[in-house]
Design a protein around this motif. Sequence first.
Motif, PDB file in Angstrom:
ATOM      1  N   VAL A   1       0.846  -1.197   0.000  1.00  0.00           N
ATOM      2  CA  VAL A   1       0.000   0.000   0.000  1.00  0.00           C
ATOM      3  C   VAL A   1       0.884   1.250   0.000  1.00  0.00           C
ATOM      4  CG1 VAL A   1      -1.655   1.357   1.358  1.00  0.00           C
ATOM      5  CG2 VAL A   1      -2.000  -1.108   1.067  1.00  0.00           C
ATOM      6  N   ALA A   2       1.924   1.234   0.833  1.00  0.00           N
ATOM      7  CA  ALA A   2       2.835   2.378   0.912  1.00  0.00           C
ATOM      8  C   ALA A   2       3.581   2.580  -0.401  1.00  0.00           C
ATOM      9  CB  ALA A   2       3.814   2.187   2.064  1.00  0.00           C
ATOM     10  N   ALA A   3       3.945   1.479  -1.055  1.00  0.00           N
ATOM     11  CA  ALA A   3       4.655   1.578  -2.335  1.00  0.00           C
ATOM     12  C   ALA A   3       3.764   2.210  -3.401  1.00  0.00           C
ATOM     13  CB  ALA A   3       5.130   0.194  -2.783  1.00  0.00           C
ATOM     14  N   ILE A   4       2.484   1.847  -3.410  1.00  0.00           N
ATOM     15  CA  ILE A   4       1.550   2.464  -4.359  1.00  0.00           C
ATOM     16  C   ILE A   4       1.369   3.943  -4.015  1.00  0.00           C
ATOM     17  CG2 ILE A   4      -0.806   2.443  -5.276  1.00  0.00           C
ATOM     18  CD1 ILE A   4      -0.851  -0.588  -4.799  1.00  0.00           C
ATOM     19  N   ASP A   5       1.292   4.249  -2.725  1.00  0.00           N
ATOM     20  CA  ASP A   5       1.234   5.660  -2.302  1.00  0.00           C
ATOM     21  C   ASP A   5       2.405   6.442  -2.903  1.00  0.00           C
ATOM     22  OD1 ASP A   5      -0.956   5.033  -0.719  1.00  0.00           O
ATOM     23  OD2 ASP A   5       0.123   5.168   1.184  1.00  0.00           O
ATOM     24  N   GLY A   6       3.565   5.784  -2.945  1.00  0.00           N
ATOM     25  CA  GLY A   6       4.784   6.437  -3.415  1.00  0.00           C
ATOM     26  C   GLY A   6       4.798   6.749  -4.901  1.00  0.00           C
ATOM     27  N   LEU A   7       3.783   6.262  -5.633  1.00  0.00           N
ATOM     28  CA  LEU A   7       3.693   6.576  -7.067  1.00  0.00           C
ATOM     29  C   LEU A   7       3.177   7.995  -7.301  1.00  0.00           C
ATOM     30  CD1 LEU A   7       2.073   3.250  -8.377  1.00  0.00           C
ATOM     31  CD2 LEU A   7       4.457   3.950  -8.655  1.00  0.00           C
ATOM     32  N   ASN A   8       2.656   8.614  -6.254  1.00  0.00           N
ATOM     33  CA  ASN A   8       2.028   9.930  -6.395  1.00  0.00           C
ATOM     34  C   ASN A   8       2.954  10.942  -7.054  1.00  0.00           C
ATOM     35  OD1 ASN A   8       0.100  12.064  -5.928  1.00  0.00           O
ATOM     36  ND2 ASN A   8       1.422  12.740  -4.244  1.00  0.00           N
ATOM     37  N   GLU A   9       2.453  11.599  -8.077  1.00  0.00           N
ATOM     38  CA  GLU A   9       3.207  12.682  -8.718  1.00  0.00           C
ATOM     39  C   GLU A   9       2.315  13.885  -9.006  1.00  0.00           C
ATOM     40  OE1 GLU A   9       3.355  11.236 -13.324  1.00  0.00           O
ATOM     41  OE2 GLU A   9       4.663  10.129 -11.942  1.00  0.00           O
ATOM     42  N   GLY A  10       1.130  13.905  -8.367  1.00  0.00           N
ATOM     43  CA  GLY A  10       0.223  15.031  -8.540  1.00  0.00           C
ATOM     44  C   GLY A  10      -0.338  15.145  -9.948  1.00  0.00           C
TER      45      GLY A  10
END
Length: 277
Positions: A256-265
């Motif tokens: 879940v945290a790794a997917i969160d880390g995909l955020n680029e706005g």
Amino acid sequence: MTKAAISTEVTTLHNGVQMPRLGLGVYLSKEGDEVEHAVRYAIEAGYRSIDTASAYNNETGVGRAIAESGIAREELFITTKVWNRDQGYETTLQAFEASRKRLGLDVIDLYLVHWPVAGKFTETYRALEKLYKDGYIRAIGVSNFLLPHFDELLPGCEIKPMVNQVEFHPLLTQPELQSFCREQGIQLEAWSPLMQGNLDVPLLQELAGKYGKSPAQVVIRWDLQKGVITIPKSVRKERIIENGDVFDFELTEAEVAAIDGLNEGRRYGSNPMNFNF
């Protein structure tokens, strides 16, 4: 198939109303057979939440499909929204009545202010409060509201929004908005959760392979584990069924945290701070 899970997985809004965690979005589903078939496929697959809007021009078809579904009205959760040109106090009351008639429903489960139209959305929301107090709506909320919009809305409103429906997906996680809504008890709901099909992301592909799921199912599962209601759109029966088949696996906290880390706005839709329609 997880039909039972789709229909029983709910969250409780701050006014005590229960809302399904997974629903069908019908944006761009054509009025008539296309939207009617999509809603029928979804209900047959166990979905109990349908999200439409005045601007989608398919409320009549949604209403017809739910009337013909054979499912008790109290088991269904129907959302619609007031469009921008109808915003304002009296015009919102009129727009709501028109939506209610097209849907063929006495009561709407959730009614949203579709976009934060400057100079109008506070009066629009005041109309929602009246409709809610009069018993025509079970829950009220907003869509596409960011922190500055809440700064303007909340001080003057009597009833805090129960839901904020926004563009939300792995490339646009809006962490500050997430935290704010959680602190305020406002349920976050994701539109365009599948990034308009732009799912060719290595991490999502890798997790899909690990769990024997599609990248879309991985994203929907991520939404659910983050406590975000999600309403993926499709008109294809097999895809609607697939999108609902997400209750038999669970991502790890690290995933879940790794997917969160995909955020680029990255937005695929309009920016609520700068839209023109």
